[in-house]
Design a protein around this motif. Structure first.
Motif, mmCIF file in Angstrom:
data_model
loop_
_atom_site.group_PDB
_atom_site.id
_atom_site.type_symbol
_atom_site.label_atom_id
_atom_site.label_comp_id
_atom_site.label_asym_id
_atom_site.label_seq_id
_atom_site.Cartn_x
_atom_site.Cartn_y
_atom_site.Cartn_z
ATOM 1 N N ARG A 136 0.949 -1.567 -0.014
ATOM 2 C CA ARG A 136 -0.087 0.150 0.187
ATOM 3 C C ARG A 136 0.518 1.965 0.133
ATOM 4 N NH1 ARG A 136 -5.343 1.566 1.295
ATOM 5 N NH2 ARG A 136 -5.727 -0.004 1.437
ATOM 6 N N ASN A 137 2.236 1.118 0.842
ATOM 7 C CA ASN A 137 2.818 2.629 0.682
ATOM 8 C C ASN A 137 3.422 2.534 -0.596
ATOM 9 O OD1 ASN A 137 2.418 2.858 3.648
ATOM 10 N ND2 ASN A 137 4.137 2.055 4.330
ATOM 11 N N ALA A 138 4.177 1.415 -1.135
ATOM 12 C CA ALA A 138 4.755 1.881 -2.211
ATOM 13 C C ALA A 138 3.747 2.422 -2.944
ATOM 14 C CB ALA A 138 5.334 0.543 -3.323
ATOM 15 N N ALA A 139 2.762 1.359 -3.592
ATOM 16 C CA ALA A 139 1.073 1.612 -4.565
ATOM 17 C C ALA A 139 1.074 3.571 -3.700
ATOM 18 C CB ALA A 139 0.297 1.685 -4.269
ATOM 19 N N GLU A 140 1.448 4.036 -2.851
ATOM 20 C CA GLU A 140 0.737 5.316 -2.276
ATOM 21 C C GLU A 140 1.882 6.786 -3.187
ATOM 22 O OE1 GLU A 140 0.347 5.646 1.450
ATOM 23 O OE2 GLU A 140 -2.080 5.063 1.284
ATOM 24 N N LEU A 141 2.809 5.898 -3.189
ATOM 25 C CA LEU A 141 4.534 6.694 -3.409
ATOM 26 C C LEU A 141 4.631 6.677 -4.660
ATOM 27 C CD1 LEU A 141 6.708 5.777 -0.465
ATOM 28 C CD2 LEU A 141 5.807 7.920 -0.117
ATOM 29 N N LEU A 142 4.637 5.530 -5.610
ATOM 30 C CA LEU A 142 4.738 5.629 -6.707
ATOM 31 C C LEU A 142 4.154 6.062 -8.297
ATOM 32 C CD1 LEU A 142 6.436 2.046 -6.267
ATOM 33 C CD2 LEU A 142 7.598 4.307 -6.446
ATOM 34 N N GLY A 143 2.623 6.420 -7.141
ATOM 35 C CA GLY A 143 1.536 6.854 -8.325
ATOM 36 C C GLY A 143 1.231 5.985 -9.001
ATOM 37 N N GLY A 208 4.146 -28.808 -3.886
ATOM 38 C CA GLY A 208 3.694 -28.522 -2.661
ATOM 39 C C GLY A 208 4.516 -27.181 -1.982
ATOM 40 N N VAL A 209 4.228 -26.577 -3.223
ATOM 41 C CA VAL A 209 4.484 -25.545 -3.246
ATOM 42 C C VAL A 209 3.600 -24.326 -1.858
ATOM 43 C CG1 VAL A 209 4.840 -22.702 -4.065
ATOM 44 C CG2 VAL A 209 5.700 -24.928 -4.937
ATOM 45 N N ILE A 210 3.716 -24.150 -0.848
ATOM 46 C CA ILE A 210 2.706 -23.422 0.334
ATOM 47 C C ILE A 210 2.606 -22.089 -0.708
ATOM 48 C CG2 ILE A 210 2.473 -23.313 2.666
ATOM 49 C CD1 ILE A 210 4.812 -24.616 3.668
ATOM 50 N N GLY A 211 2.989 -21.322 -0.960
ATOM 51 C CA GLY A 211 2.620 -19.802 -1.017
ATOM 52 C C GLY A 211 3.908 -18.384 -0.731
ATOM 53 N N ASP A 212 3.700 -18.095 -2.633
ATOM 54 C CA ASP A 212 5.119 -17.225 -3.006
ATOM 55 C C ASP A 212 4.240 -16.062 -3.676
ATOM 56 O OD1 ASP A 212 6.473 -19.145 -2.180
ATOM 57 O OD2 ASP A 212 7.687 -19.899 -4.232
ATOM 58 N N HIS A 213 4.508 -15.479 -2.927
ATOM 59 C CA HIS A 213 3.525 -14.167 -3.302
ATOM 60 C C HIS A 213 4.960 -13.145 -4.392
ATOM 61 C CE1 HIS A 213 0.424 -15.619 -1.417
ATOM 62 N NE2 HIS A 213 -0.226 -15.612 -3.142
ATOM 63 N N SER A 214 4.512 -12.479 -4.896
ATOM 64 C CA SER A 214 5.274 -11.580 -5.829
ATOM 65 C C SER A 214 5.057 -10.220 -6.073
ATOM 66 C CB SER A 214 6.441 -11.986 -6.666
ATOM 67 O OG SER A 214 7.334 -10.260 -7.104
ATOM 68 N N VAL A 215 5.320 -8.941 -5.603
ATOM 69 C CA VAL A 215 4.417 -7.578 -6.469
ATOM 70 C C VAL A 215 5.795 -6.900 -7.105
ATOM 71 C CG1 VAL A 215 2.968 -5.720 -5.678
ATOM 72 C CG2 VAL A 215 2.695 -7.275 -5.190
ATOM 73 N N MET A 216 5.207 -6.708 -7.961
ATOM 74 C CA MET A 216 5.920 -5.862 -8.923
ATOM 75 C C MET A 216 5.748 -4.550 -9.632
ATOM 76 S SD MET A 216 7.373 -8.965 -10.994
ATOM 77 C CE MET A 216 5.732 -9.907 -11.112
ATOM 78 N N PHE A 217 6.582 -3.307 -8.875
ATOM 79 C CA PHE A 217 6.112 -1.927 -9.526
ATOM 80 C C PHE A 217 6.664 -1.588 -10.983
ATOM 81 C CE2 PHE A 217 4.550 -2.497 -6.083
ATOM 82 C CZ PHE A 217 3.421 -1.081 -5.127
ATOM 83 N N VAL A 218 6.540 -1.810 -12.285
ATOM 84 C CA VAL A 218 7.858 -1.665 -13.667
ATOM 85 C C VAL A 218 7.185 -0.032 -14.867
ATOM 86 C CG1 VAL A 218 8.943 -3.169 -15.451
ATOM 87 C CG2 VAL A 218 7.350 -3.811 -13.324
ATOM 88 N N ASN A 219 8.426 0.405 -14.670
ATOM 89 C CA ASN A 219 8.847 1.156 -15.358
ATOM 90 C C ASN A 219 8.937 1.375 -16.239
ATOM 91 O OD1 ASN A 219 10.495 2.556 -14.552
ATOM 92 N ND2 ASN A 219 9.536 3.961 -14.009
ATOM 93 N N SER A 220 9.693 2.025 -17.322
ATOM 94 C CA SER A 220 11.091 1.662 -18.457
ATOM 95 C C SER A 220 12.231 2.049 -17.587
ATOM 96 C CB SER A 220 10.405 2.487 -19.509
ATOM 97 O OG SER A 220 10.452 4.166 -18.753
#
Length: 264
Positions: A136-143, A208-220
């Protein structure tokens, strides 16, 4: 006095681990263990079934109502259909419910929560809920200058896709970025290109992967990644038990819809 906890879905992967952890928790006693109607273990002591090594004095039942009648707070890790039974029982007995059941689209939790305290989170891990705050903080900061992609991987028996945690991450980002959340953005083909102000989802299933999550913020120019990998289901178990204790001690007389974000 110890907090009496009932467990719905006691013979599932999470249910067994929760019961084992409850059995050694000094603040808690197991009040009831519920499995589906017709299971061969109904009527037997739960101890040997979950590998505890001795009887615990609690016999497996198939009655959700028994769990709510006998318990101070109930933990549910089951299915959408069983969760609905739990919500109805929570209202009937005015007891707190903690649920980590996913794939529950269409259930109006806020309506049930007007009559009973309900804590629901797609992921009970404390670490994942810290990730939600960081995202949430990253999304607010990066716009809105960055494309957002969410990737998740789970074991090959998981039914819902994308995972409840991935969806929750997307909703948090959409809210922070003031964009409409749309789930059907995780398939791209040769006939379309990536749309701006949309969150992309990618899903993998295997082993048997328990749970992996990745969030990527990408620009040029750069890519920012925030990741969480579950090493052991104990993280979810301990989080669910913390949530049950918190809900009982702080909100048992206050109907409402709560989450792990409220607890941490």
């Amino acid at each position: 006095m110890k907090i009496r906890v009932g467990v719905i879905g006691c013979l599932g992967r999470m249910g067994k681990k929760i019961l084992n952890e409850l059995a050694i928790n000094t603040k808690i006693e197991i009040a009831c263990a519920v499995t589906r109607l017709g299971n061969k273990h109904v009527g037997l002591d739960i101890g040997p079934i979950i590998g505890y090594g001795s009887d615990l004095g609690i016999k497996v039942t198939s009655s959700v109502n028994d769990a709510f009648e006998l318990s101070d707070v109930v933990i549910d890790f089951t299915t959408k259909e069983c969760m609905l039974d739990c919500l109805k029982a929570a209202i009937k007995f005015k007891k707190p419910l903690v649920s980590g059941t996913t794939g529950i689209e269409g259930i109006k939790l806020k309506e049930y929560a007007t009559e009973a305290p309900i804590l629901w989170s797609a992921n009970m891990s404390v670490g994942v809920n810290v990730l939600l705050k960081l995202v949430r903080n990253a999304a607010e900061l990066l716009g809105n200058e960055y494309d957002v992609e969410i990737w998740e991987m789970h074991h090959n028996l998981k039914r819902d896709s994308p995972s409840g945690t991935a969806i929750e991450l997307g909703k948090v980002i959409a809210d922070a970025s003031k964009m409409d959340f749309q789930l059907n953005q995780y398939l791209y083909n040769g006939s379309n290109i990536r749309e701006k102000r949309r969150i992309g989802f990618a899903v993998s299933r295997g082993g048997g992967v328990i749970g992996d999550h990745s969030v990527m913020f990408v620009n040029s120019d750069e890519r920012i990644e925030l990741n969480h990998k579950a090493i052991d289901r104990a993280a979810f178990v301990k989080g669910a038990i913390q949530a049950a204790i918190w809900l009982y001690e702080n909100k048992r007389e206050t109907p409402g819809l709560y989450s792990m974000q409220d607890m941490i």
